[in-house]
Design a protein around this motif. Structure first.
Motif, PDB file in Angstrom:
ATOM      1  N   GLY A   1      -5.765   1.777   8.436  1.00 20.13           N
ATOM      2  CA  GLY A   1      -6.320   0.643   7.692  1.00 20.13           C
ATOM      3  C   GLY A   1      -5.812   0.597   6.263  1.00 20.13           C
ATOM      4  N   ARG A   2      -5.763   1.765   5.615  1.00 20.09           N
ATOM      5  CA  ARG A   2      -5.225   1.820   4.241  1.00 20.09           C
ATOM      6  C   ARG A   2      -3.749   1.446   4.232  1.00 20.09           C
TER       7      ARG A   2
ATOM      8  N   SER B   1      -8.267   5.830  11.903  1.00 24.41           N
ATOM      9  CA  SER B   1      -8.471   4.401  11.644  1.00 24.41           C
ATOM     10  C   SER B   1      -8.447   4.111  10.150  1.00 24.41           C
ATOM     11  N   ALA B   2      -9.067   4.974   9.361  1.00 23.10           N
ATOM     12  CA  ALA B   2      -9.041   4.799   7.907  1.00 23.10           C
ATOM     13  C   ALA B   2      -7.616   4.921   7.379  1.00 23.10           C
TER      14      ALA B   2
ATOM     15  N   ASN C   1      -9.035  -3.296   6.314  1.00 26.61           N
ATOM     16  CA  ASN C   1     -10.018  -2.301   6.723  1.00 26.61           C
ATOM     17  C   ASN C   1     -10.082  -2.116   8.235  1.00 26.61           C
ATOM     18  N   ASP C   2     -10.250  -3.190   8.986  1.00 25.98           N
ATOM     19  CA  ASP C   2     -10.413  -3.103  10.441  1.00 25.98           C
ATOM     20  C   ASP C   2      -9.448  -4.073  11.110  1.00 25.98           C
TER      21      ASP C   2
ATOM     22  N   LYS D   1     -17.910   0.046   6.159  1.00 28.49           N
ATOM     23  CA  LYS D   1     -16.461  -0.121   5.980  1.00 28.49           C
ATOM     24  C   LYS D   1     -15.719   1.186   6.228  1.00 28.49           C
ATOM     25  N   GLY D   2     -14.422   1.113   6.137  1.00 24.61           N
ATOM     26  CA  GLY D   2     -13.579   2.280   6.317  1.00 24.61           C
ATOM     27  C   GLY D   2     -13.500   2.694   7.775  1.00 24.61           C
ATOM     28  N   GLY D   3     -13.047   3.909   7.989  1.00 23.05           N
ATOM     29  CA  GLY D   3     -12.892   4.416   9.346  1.00 23.05           C
ATOM     30  C   GLY D   3     -14.201   4.482  10.107  1.00 23.05           C
TER      31      GLY D   3
ATOM     32  N   CYS E   1       0.859  -1.168   0.000  1.00 22.33           N
ATOM     33  CA  CYS E   1       0.000   0.000   0.000  1.00 22.33           C
ATOM     34  C   CYS E   1       0.902   1.226   0.000  1.00 22.33           C
TER      35      CYS E   1
ATOM     36  N   ILE F   1     -12.376   8.107  13.098  1.00 21.59           N
ATOM     37  CA  ILE F   1     -12.732   7.737  11.730  1.00 21.59           C
ATOM     38  C   ILE F   1     -11.555   8.022  10.810  1.00 21.59           C
ATOM     39  N   TRP F   2     -10.980   9.189  10.966  1.00 24.09           N
ATOM     40  CA  TRP F   2      -9.864   9.623  10.128  1.00 24.09           C
ATOM     41  C   TRP F   2      -8.619   8.763  10.368  1.00 24.09           C
TER      42      TRP F   2
END
Length: 168
Positions: free
Chosen positions: A82-83, A78-79, A88-89, A141-143, A2, A75-76
């Motif tokens: 995760g990326r 964690s996303a 994702n989580d 999904k995502g943050g 990534c 949210i920010w």
């Protein structure tokens, strides 16, 4: 691999280098508790106690505002992590547990017994994931998804704890 912010991270488990490579990783990985080899979510949940101690002297409305801001921040970050991890989580992302635990502590009396009950009830809901937690875990999904399932586990723990408090 990534590629994110000019860094290359393999889609594998995080390590200390990742933790210190960016402030968002530092927070999402729970200041390092997410790197615990066993039960990182439980270790992260324990950080909810010192986080709550920072905000507990504020008026209750300001405590909830702080939780909301930390949720949005989560949210920010964690996303972002995760990326970087390509997952994702990832289990090492524990900011969601930290914020959720602090939120629960706002709602219970400040005693060791209630703190323990809050911790146990949250961990049970977070691990068991009954509906609607399981739905959010699978579909969001995502943050936001990372943060939402733990927020829902916190809500369920708060409901149970309030019922227990009412009963006694």
């Amino acid at each position: 691999m990534c590629i994110l912010a000019n860094h290359r991270y393999p889609a594998t488990d995080p390590d200390w280098a990742l933790l210190f490579s960016h402030p968002l990783h530092f927070f999402s990985l729970g200041l390092g508790t997410g790197l615990f080899p066993k039960a990182p979510g439980t270790a992260g949940t324990l950080l909810g106690f010192p986080l709550f101690s920072v905000i507990m002297h504020l008026p209750e409305l300001q405590q909830w505002l702080a939780i909301l801001l930390m949720f949005i921040f989560g949210i920010w970050c964690s996303a972002f992590t995760g990326r970087a991890l390509g997952v994702n989580d990832h289990g090492a992302i524990v900011w969601d547990e930290i914020v959720a635990m602090a939120a629960i502590l706002i709602t219970v009396p400040l005693t060791w017994g209630w703190g323990l009950a809050a911790f146990v009830s949250f961990r049970l809901f977070d691990i068991w994931k009954p509906f609607p937690i399981s739905w959010a875990d699978r579909h969001v999904k995502g943050g936001l998804g990372v943060m939402l399932d733990d927020a829902l586990a916190a809500v369920m723990a708060i409901i149970v704890l309030q019922l227990i408090k009412w009963w006694f």
